[in-house]
Motif scaffolding. Structure first.
Motif, PDB file in Angstrom:
ATOM      1  N   ILE A   1     -13.729  58.201  34.057  1.00  0.00           N
ATOM      2  CA  ILE A   1     -14.716  57.178  33.694  1.00  0.00           C
ATOM      3  C   ILE A   1     -15.648  56.938  34.875  1.00  0.00           C
ATOM      4  O   ILE A   1     -15.211  56.610  35.975  1.00  0.00           O
ATOM      5  N   TYR A   2     -16.940  57.084  34.627  1.00  0.00           N
ATOM      6  CA  TYR A   2     -17.955  56.814  35.644  1.00  0.00           C
ATOM      7  C   TYR A   2     -18.857  55.705  35.117  1.00  0.00           C
ATOM      8  O   TYR A   2     -19.349  55.768  33.993  1.00  0.00           O
ATOM      9  N   THR A   3     -19.049  54.700  35.934  1.00  0.00           N
ATOM     10  CA  THR A   3     -19.821  53.535  35.503  1.00  0.00           C
ATOM     11  C   THR A   3     -21.001  53.311  36.423  1.00  0.00           C
ATOM     12  O   THR A   3     -20.977  53.702  37.598  1.00  0.00           O
ATOM     13  N   GLY A   4     -22.052  52.698  35.900  1.00  0.00           N
ATOM     14  CA  GLY A   4     -23.220  52.440  36.728  1.00  0.00           C
ATOM     15  C   GLY A   4     -24.214  51.527  36.053  1.00  0.00           C
ATOM     16  O   GLY A   4     -24.100  51.210  34.870  1.00  0.00           O
ATOM     17  N   ASP A   5     -25.192  51.106  36.828  1.00  0.00           N
ATOM     18  CA  ASP A   5     -26.226  50.207  36.312  1.00  0.00           C
ATOM     19  C   ASP A   5     -27.397  50.201  37.289  1.00  0.00           C
ATOM     20  O   ASP A   5     -27.308  50.778  38.379  1.00  0.00           O
ATOM     21  N   GLU A   6     -28.480  49.526  36.885  1.00  0.00           N
ATOM     22  CA  GLU A   6     -29.643  49.386  37.746  1.00  0.00           C
ATOM     23  C   GLU A   6     -29.755  47.939  38.216  1.00  0.00           C
ATOM     24  O   GLU A   6     -29.353  47.010  37.516  1.00  0.00           O
ATOM     25  N   SER A   7     -30.340  47.768  39.402  1.00  0.00           N
ATOM     26  CA  SER A   7     -30.565  46.420  39.913  1.00  0.00           C
ATOM     27  C   SER A   7     -31.701  46.428  40.922  1.00  0.00           C
ATOM     28  O   SER A   7     -31.918  47.424  41.618  1.00  0.00           O
ATOM     29  N   TRP A   8     -32.412  45.295  41.016  1.00  0.00           N
ATOM     30  CA  TRP A   8     -33.437  45.146  42.042  1.00  0.00           C
ATOM     31  C   TRP A   8     -32.777  44.810  43.368  1.00  0.00           C
ATOM     32  O   TRP A   8     -31.891  43.969  43.442  1.00  0.00           O
ATOM     33  N   ILE A   9     -33.213  45.463  44.425  1.00  0.00           N
ATOM     34  CA  ILE A   9     -32.769  45.153  45.779  1.00  0.00           C
ATOM     35  C   ILE A   9     -33.979  44.620  46.539  1.00  0.00           C
ATOM     36  O   ILE A   9     -35.008  45.299  46.618  1.00  0.00           O
TER      37      ILE A   9
ATOM     38  N   CYS B   1     -27.030  52.899  40.528  1.00  0.00           N
ATOM     39  CA  CYS B   1     -25.894  53.365  41.319  1.00  0.00           C
ATOM     40  C   CYS B   1     -24.713  53.618  40.388  1.00  0.00           C
ATOM     41  O   CYS B   1     -24.395  52.770  39.532  1.00  0.00           O
ATOM     42  N   PHE B   2     -24.067  54.779  40.545  1.00  0.00           N
ATOM     43  CA  PHE B   2     -22.932  55.163  39.702  1.00  0.00           C
ATOM     44  C   PHE B   2     -21.731  55.504  40.579  1.00  0.00           C
ATOM     45  O   PHE B   2     -21.868  56.051  41.672  1.00  0.00           O
ATOM     46  N   PHE B   3     -20.554  55.166  40.075  1.00  0.00           N
ATOM     47  CA  PHE B   3     -19.328  55.437  40.815  1.00  0.00           C
ATOM     48  C   PHE B   3     -18.156  55.577  39.851  1.00  0.00           C
ATOM     49  O   PHE B   3     -18.251  55.226  38.669  1.00  0.00           O
ATOM     50  N   GLY B   4     -17.053  56.110  40.399  1.00  0.00           N
ATOM     51  CA  GLY B   4     -15.823  56.249  39.631  1.00  0.00           C
ATOM     52  C   GLY B   4     -14.673  55.638  40.398  1.00  0.00           C
ATOM     53  O   GLY B   4     -14.856  55.032  41.452  1.00  0.00           O
TER      54      GLY B   4
ATOM     55  N   SER C   1     -21.933  40.883  28.540  1.00  0.00           N
ATOM     56  CA  SER C   1     -20.649  40.891  29.249  1.00  0.00           C
ATOM     57  C   SER C   1     -20.761  41.452  30.668  1.00  0.00           C
ATOM     58  O   SER C   1     -20.092  42.425  31.018  1.00  0.00           O
ATOM     59  N   PRO C   2     -21.562  40.830  31.536  1.00  0.00           N
ATOM     60  CA  PRO C   2     -21.621  41.296  32.927  1.00  0.00           C
ATOM     61  C   PRO C   2     -20.293  41.109  33.662  1.00  0.00           C
ATOM     62  O   PRO C   2     -20.021  41.809  34.632  1.00  0.00           O
ATOM     63  N   ASP C   3     -19.475  40.168  33.177  1.00  0.00           N
ATOM     64  CA  ASP C   3     -18.171  39.947  33.821  1.00  0.00           C
ATOM     65  C   ASP C   3     -17.196  41.074  33.544  1.00  0.00           C
ATOM     66  O   ASP C   3     -16.113  41.128  34.134  1.00  0.00           O
ATOM     67  N   LEU C   4     -17.575  41.996  32.652  1.00  0.00           N
ATOM     68  CA  LEU C   4     -16.722  43.137  32.329  1.00  0.00           C
ATOM     69  C   LEU C   4     -17.363  44.462  32.763  1.00  0.00           C
ATOM     70  O   LEU C   4     -16.932  45.532  32.339  1.00  0.00           O
ATOM     71  N   ALA C   5     -18.388  44.372  33.597  1.00  0.00           N
ATOM     72  CA  ALA C   5     -19.074  45.570  34.110  1.00  0.00           C
ATOM     73  C   ALA C   5     -18.834  45.664  35.613  1.00  0.00           C
ATOM     74  O   ALA C   5     -19.248  44.778  36.365  1.00  0.00           O
ATOM     75  N   PRO C   6     -18.169  46.720  36.093  1.00  0.00           N
ATOM     76  CA  PRO C   6     -17.860  46.840  37.530  1.00  0.00           C
ATOM     77  C   PRO C   6     -19.067  46.734  38.448  1.00  0.00           C
ATOM     78  O   PRO C   6     -18.966  46.209  39.549  1.00  0.00           O
ATOM     79  N   SER C   7     -20.229  47.210  37.992  1.00  0.00           N
ATOM     80  CA  SER C   7     -21.428  47.096  38.827  1.00  0.00           C
ATOM     81  C   SER C   7     -21.793  45.635  39.064  1.00  0.00           C
ATOM     82  O   SER C   7     -22.270  45.261  40.137  1.00  0.00           O
ATOM     83  N   ASP C   8     -21.564  44.805  38.041  1.00  0.00           N
ATOM     84  CA  ASP C   8     -21.966  43.396  38.117  1.00  0.00           C
ATOM     85  C   ASP C   8     -20.938  42.518  38.810  1.00  0.00           C
ATOM     86  O   ASP C   8     -21.301  41.560  39.484  1.00  0.00           O
ATOM     87  N   PHE C   9     -19.638  42.812  38.622  1.00  0.00           N
ATOM     88  CA  PHE C   9     -18.660  41.932  39.258  1.00  0.00           C
ATOM     89  C   PHE C   9     -18.188  42.448  40.620  1.00  0.00           C
ATOM     90  O   PHE C   9     -17.562  41.710  41.381  1.00  0.00           O
ATOM     91  N   PHE C  10     -18.515  43.711  40.951  1.00  0.00           N
ATOM     92  CA  PHE C  10     -18.079  44.244  42.243  1.00  0.00           C
ATOM     93  C   PHE C  10     -19.222  44.821  43.077  1.00  0.00           C
ATOM     94  O   PHE C  10     -19.581  44.275  44.121  1.00  0.00           O
TER      95      PHE C  10
END
Length: 350
Positions: A156-164, A202-205, A280-289
């Motif tokens: 499983i590889y998860t990822g998302d976009e965000s402004w920095i 950013c994507f990670f496993g 559900s951002p609380d269930l997305a690793p990019s958002d909670f970690f």
């Protein structure tokens, strides 16, 4: 556990006997207890007392001394101060009213039933059907991946976009406010960020970081960019070691992620999709970690160009250890169970 003045005096005495300086003692107390730590004046006073040979930690009896300062007048005074400024600290109350930290703690928590919380964004007012969808998704994932113990989780590889942002000034802790027991938790106030920013995906496993892809020229994230630039780079990095590696992709329900073009591209790449419940951002690793972790590292720093922001972002991502990535995934499945326990409600700060 509520600490008394005698408890703090014992800690000060311990540091005194260890040979620490007054300032070292103060720094350690603040580091551990924050606003509840004794004031600088108190620490210096007790060091002076111990230097002259005092060993008793209890207050010396004084004729006519009141038994307690937790009286209606002080309770009302503390309430008035907090109503005027919800960000007030223990030290500021102590300086204003001249009463001890212990008494302030007792007034705030026992008599006024207040708590200090960090104001935050409420992602969405969930409907009953959305709560059920969250619960059903969590149950399905826990069963499918054996509560995170399945070897398939490594695929499983998860990822998302965000402004920095080139500059983001305020720490989360600085937004803490006092609230009464019957008051709703406040939502987050927008901070004064710089206008210079850069979007990154950013994507990670479970084994670590895979790829960070900046969005060039601040264009909007759309299906074309996602399927022709972003995901190809992600999959290329994943398949460097094993061309036939199974890929399970997790991302949220942004329009660029759920479009027909993206679905067709994933099918053509033989990539499985791990869906995600709406809101559900609380269930997305990019958002909670990931993004909170890295942005906290960047907070307070200034960067002159978007490119510098991306370089700093990548540097902090690369510093994350393999054990932390693994722990993130373990936390992910624990959060699924927590969502079920709270019947689909947001469970942050519960």
């Amino acid at each position: 556990m509520e600490l008394t003045r005698e408890n703090f005096r014992a800690m000060i005495y311990y540091d005194f006997r260890r040979g620490l300086s007054q300032q070292q003692c103060i720094d350690q107390l603040i580091s551990t207890f924050g606003d509840e730590a004794p004031s600088k004046t108190t620490v210096y006073h007790w060091f002076s007392e111990f230097n002259r040979g005092r060993h008793s930690l209890t207050d010396e009896f004084k004729e006519g001394r009141p038994k307690s300062v937790v009286v209606p007048q002080n309770i009302d005074a503390v309430r008035e101060l907090v109503m005027q400024d919800r960000h007030l600290t223990y030290r500021e109350i102590e300086a204003s009213l001249g009463i001890s930290m212990t008494s302030i703690h007792k007034i705030l928590h026992e008599h006024l039933a207040m708590k200090k919380i960090c104001s935050r964004w409420i992602p969405h007012n969930l409907t009953n059907s959305q709560k059920r969808a969250r619960v059903n998704w969590c149950k399905e994932m826990l069963k499918k991946y054996n509560r995170g113990a399945s070897k398939a989780v490594y695929n499983i590889y998860t990822g998302d976009e965000s402004w920095i942002y080139a500059y983001e000034p305020e720490s989360k802790q600085q937004s803490t406010v006092w609230v009464f027991q019957d008051e709703p938790n406040p939502t987050k106030v927008v901070r004064a960020r710089s206008t210079s920013k850069q979007m990154v995906a950013c994507f990670f496993g479970k084994s670590g970081h895979v790829a960070t892809v900046p969005l060039e020229n601040r264009r909007t994230v759309n299906s074309e960019w996602y399927t022709t630039i972003c995901l190809p780079e992600v999959f290329r990095e994943i398949r460097k070691e094993n061309q036939r590696r199974r890929i399970i992709l997790h991302h949220d329900n942004a329009s660029s992620h759920t479009s027909a073009q993206t679905s067709q591209y994933l099918t053509s790449q033989n990539v499985e999709l791990m869906n995600h419940p709406p809101y559900s951002p609380d269930l997305a690793p990019s958002d909670f970690f990931l993004f909170p972790y890295v942005k906290n590292k960047l907070r307070g720093q200034r960067f002159s160009t978007p490119e510098e922001v991306v370089d700093a972002f990548k540097m902090h991502v690369f510093e994350i250890s393999q054990s932390e990535w693994k722990k993130c995934y373990e936390t992910w499945f624990k959060r699924m169970q927590k969502c079920i326990d709270y019947h689909g409600e947001y469970f942050e700060k519960q």
